[in-house]
Design a protein around this motif. Structure first.
Motif, PDB file in Angstrom:
ATOM      1  N   MET A   1       0.837  -1.204   0.000  1.00  0.00           N
ATOM      2  CA  MET A   1       0.000   0.000   0.000  1.00  0.00           C
ATOM      3  C   MET A   1       0.874   1.258   0.000  1.00  0.00           C
ATOM      4  O   MET A   1       0.633   2.205  -0.743  1.00  0.00           O
ATOM      5  N   ILE A   2       1.881   1.209   0.850  1.00  0.00           N
ATOM      6  CA  ILE A   2       2.766   2.359   0.943  1.00  0.00           C
ATOM      7  C   ILE A   2       3.555   2.511  -0.341  1.00  0.00           C
ATOM      8  O   ILE A   2       3.759   3.623  -0.860  1.00  0.00           O
ATOM      9  N   ALA A   3       4.003   1.403  -0.896  1.00  0.00           N
ATOM     10  CA  ALA A   3       4.775   1.455  -2.137  1.00  0.00           C
ATOM     11  C   ALA A   3       3.917   1.973  -3.285  1.00  0.00           C
ATOM     12  O   ALA A   3       4.385   2.756  -4.135  1.00  0.00           O
ATOM     13  N   ALA A   4       2.627   1.592  -3.300  1.00  0.00           N
ATOM     14  CA  ALA A   4       1.735   2.077  -4.368  1.00  0.00           C
ATOM     15  C   ALA A   4       1.506   3.574  -4.247  1.00  0.00           C
ATOM     16  O   ALA A   4       1.446   4.311  -5.253  1.00  0.00           O
TER      17      ALA A   4
ATOM     18  N   ARG B   1       3.613   5.697  -2.975  1.00  0.00           N
ATOM     19  CA  ARG B   1       4.819   6.389  -3.404  1.00  0.00           C
ATOM     20  C   ARG B   1       4.904   6.472  -4.921  1.00  0.00           C
ATOM     21  O   ARG B   1       5.308   7.478  -5.496  1.00  0.00           O
ATOM     22  N   ARG B   2       4.542   5.316  -5.584  1.00  0.00           N
ATOM     23  CA  ARG B   2       4.588   5.332  -7.039  1.00  0.00           C
ATOM     24  C   ARG B   2       3.611   6.370  -7.619  1.00  0.00           C
ATOM     25  O   ARG B   2       3.909   7.064  -8.589  1.00  0.00           O
ATOM     26  N   TRP B   3       2.421   6.483  -6.963  1.00  0.00           N
ATOM     27  CA  TRP B   3       1.400   7.444  -7.463  1.00  0.00           C
ATOM     28  C   TRP B   3       1.878   8.880  -7.290  1.00  0.00           C
ATOM     29  O   TRP B   3       1.725   9.719  -8.181  1.00  0.00           O
ATOM     30  N   LEU B   4       2.456   9.166  -6.160  1.00  0.00           N
ATOM     31  CA  LEU B   4       2.980  10.507  -5.925  1.00  0.00           C
ATOM     32  C   LEU B   4       4.121  10.833  -6.876  1.00  0.00           C
ATOM     33  O   LEU B   4       4.255  11.973  -7.351  1.00  0.00           O
ATOM     34  N   ARG B   5       4.984   9.778  -7.160  1.00  0.00           N
ATOM     35  CA  ARG B   5       6.095  10.019  -8.054  1.00  0.00           C
ATOM     36  C   ARG B   5       5.593  10.313  -9.458  1.00  0.00           C
ATOM     37  O   ARG B   5       6.147  11.169 -10.158  1.00  0.00           O
ATOM     38  N   ARG B   6       4.510   9.607  -9.863  1.00  0.00           N
ATOM     39  CA  ARG B   6       3.985   9.852 -11.200  1.00  0.00           C
ATOM     40  C   ARG B   6       3.322  11.236 -11.326  1.00  0.00           C
ATOM     41  O   ARG B   6       3.340  11.830 -12.400  1.00  0.00           O
TER      42      ARG B   6
END
Length: 517
Positions: A1-4, A6-11
């Motif tokens: 969940m946390i990794a997802a 982070r990926r969303w914020l990075r995108r």
């Protein structure tokens, strides 16, 4: 969940950065706009307060002008009454009346007969039953019993005790010329004094206002520089540079002594010559209409002021209003100013010379002549069309019904002697210091307030202490000059101070509605 997450914020990090930038820019723009709006509101409020303060100062200044005129006018009146003693001519006429009665009746009858009144004298000498005593002269105004000024020594070879008596016709001619001359001269003196006072007090009011504005705008002195300074560099002092100096102002205002004691008497001689030319052949028994009297009065004015516009424009009133520079010290001494040797050059100081020079320029301007003509129109109209019309011709105040009756019946006539009675009595009213109807009529002339407003609100640029005569911008006073009276920078540079004043005056005349200031 946390990794997802982070990926969303990075995108979407670019979108978040753009959004944050837009919000920050919007916030800053909003704050800037609110700040500018607040500054504009504060500036408008300050301008409104400044304009209201300027208006209040101006209106108070005009009230001070009125009180000043009422306070010093009796001085000129007294001098003119002494110079033209109509009352002594009246005494001589009454004395001749008493002598005729003594020859025609017995001593016992004379003792039981009351002294001849002015009305009796007029009925016998001028054959005018309407020449009543109260309309000629108040009893308290008759000079004391004594030697009449009408008598004069006949010649060096004859005895000094024998005096030549003027004939009845000569006395009436002298009374005619003297009474009219005195009334007309007082009208001129009142109008000139009103204008001179407006110029003087508005110049001082303007300079004091600018001194207060500059004083408030000046930064406070640094703490380390705050120390007692006993030196007073005259023209380096801000208040004195603007004429806000008590002694300078006193000397400047004391120059009105010239008009009150010398100028009015010099003007009287000019008026007397004109009255002799126009009224000299008029018989006191003659009956004339009010229109004819108005025409004769206008002829006198043309001889004094000028018959054409060009003659009126070139007529010089300055010698009657202000002394020449070489006579200023004499005027200051006579008016009670301290001009001893310890007083350094009271008439040559920069502030004093600035005031007198600008006053002389204003008096010589076409605007001054224009306003003076309007004031004289109002003053002479009040004398002829109101007082003499009602008191000598018994014409009621003009109304539609009165005008219609006059068209049918015609203009009434009255003997010249009846008008002389009103001229004599009105001279005291014209020079009165209390309840002066003529001053009220003069102050109702709109051009007078316009002229005062121009003097008070224009020429701000000439008050700059650093003015050297070169091109310069008007001094910033923190308040706008009232609309229609502003002196533009281009006008001040291209046309000079005098031309700028004339332009401001033309703009004031062009305003048809609303107050000037």
């Amino acid at each position: 969940m946390i990794a997802a997450s982070r990926r969303w914020l990075r995108r979407n990090r670019v979108n978040f950065a753009i959004g944050a930038g837009v919000l920050g820019a919007g916030y800053l723009a909003g704050q800037y706009a609110l700040g500018k709006l607040s500054e504009a509101r504060q500036r408008m409020s300050e301008d409104r307060i400044a304009k209201e303060n300027l208006r209040r100062r101006f209106e108070q200044n005009q009230e001070d002008c009125t009180f000043t005129v009422l306070a010093i006018l009796p001085t000129a009146t007294e001098n003119l009454l002494d110079a033209v003693p109509v009352e002594q001519v009246l005494e001589e006429l009454q004395k001749q009346k008493a002598e005729r009665l003594a020859r025609s009746v017995g001593p016992s009858e004379i003792a039981s007969t009351a002294p001849p009144s002015v009305a009796d004298t007029t009925e016998d000498d001028a054959k005018s039953s309407s020449f009543q005593s109260e309309s000629y002269i108040h009893a308290s105004q008759i000079a004391g019993e004594g030697e009449s000024a009408a008598g004069s020594v006949e010649g060096g070879t004859e005895s000094g005790e024998r005096k030549s008596k003027k004939s009845k016709a000569q006395l009436w001619s002298e009374m005619k010329i003297s009474s009219i001359t005195r009334a007309f001269t007082l009208l001129y003196t009142l109008s000139l004094l009103t204008l001179l006072t407006r110029i003087q007090l508005n110049l001082l009011g303007r300079r004091n206002y600018l001194a207060s504005v500059v004083s408030l705008a000046s930064p406070p002195p640094a703490t380390q520089e705050s120390r007692i300074n006993l030196e007073n560099h005259d023209d380096d002092n801000v208040e004195q540079a603007y004429g806000n100096d008590f002694e300078t102002n006193r000397r400047y205002l004391s120059l009105s002594w010239w008009l009150l004691h010398k100028g009015c008497l010099n003007l009287m001689e000019k008026v007397r010559v004109a009255v002799k030319d126009v009224f000299g052949t008029l018989n006191p028994r003659e009956e004339i209409t009010i229109e004819r009297l108005s025409e004769l009065t206008l002829e006198v004015r043309k001889k004094v002021e000028g018959a054409t516009e060009e003659e009126r424009r070139t007529c010089k009133w300055l010698p009657y209003l202000l002394p020449s520079p070489d006579q200023e010290a004499y005027v200051l001494r006579e008016s009670g100013m301290n001009t001893d040797s310890s007083d350094a050059s009271p008439t040559t100081s920069t502030s004093f010379r600035r005031l007198t020079d600008e006053t002389a320029d204003l008096i010589d301007s076409p605007a001054f002549t224009h306003v003076l003509t309007r004031l004289l129109d109002a003053a002479f109209s009040h004398l002829i069309d109101v007082k003499i019309s009602q008191l000598a011709y018994k014409i009621p105040p003009i109304s539609e019904s009165t005008a219609r009756v006059q068209e049918i019946v015609g203009s009434p006539k009255a003997k010249v002697a009846s008008s002389l009675a009103v001229f004599c009595r009105q001279a005291h009213s014209i020079g009165s210091g209390v309840g002066n109807e003529y001053l009220e009529a003069i102050e109702n002339v709109r051009e007078l307030e316009s002229f005062a407003a121009v003097v008070y609100s224009s020429h701000f640029e000439v008050e700059d202490p650093e003015f050297t005569g070169k091109e310069r911008e008007p001094l910033r006073t923190g308040v706008d000059v009232p609309p229609g009276l502003e002196l533009g920078k281009a006008e001040a540079k291209e046309e000079g101070v005098d031309k700028g004043f004339e332009n401001a005056w033309d703009k004031a005349l062009a305003k048809e509605d609303g107050r000037v200031i």
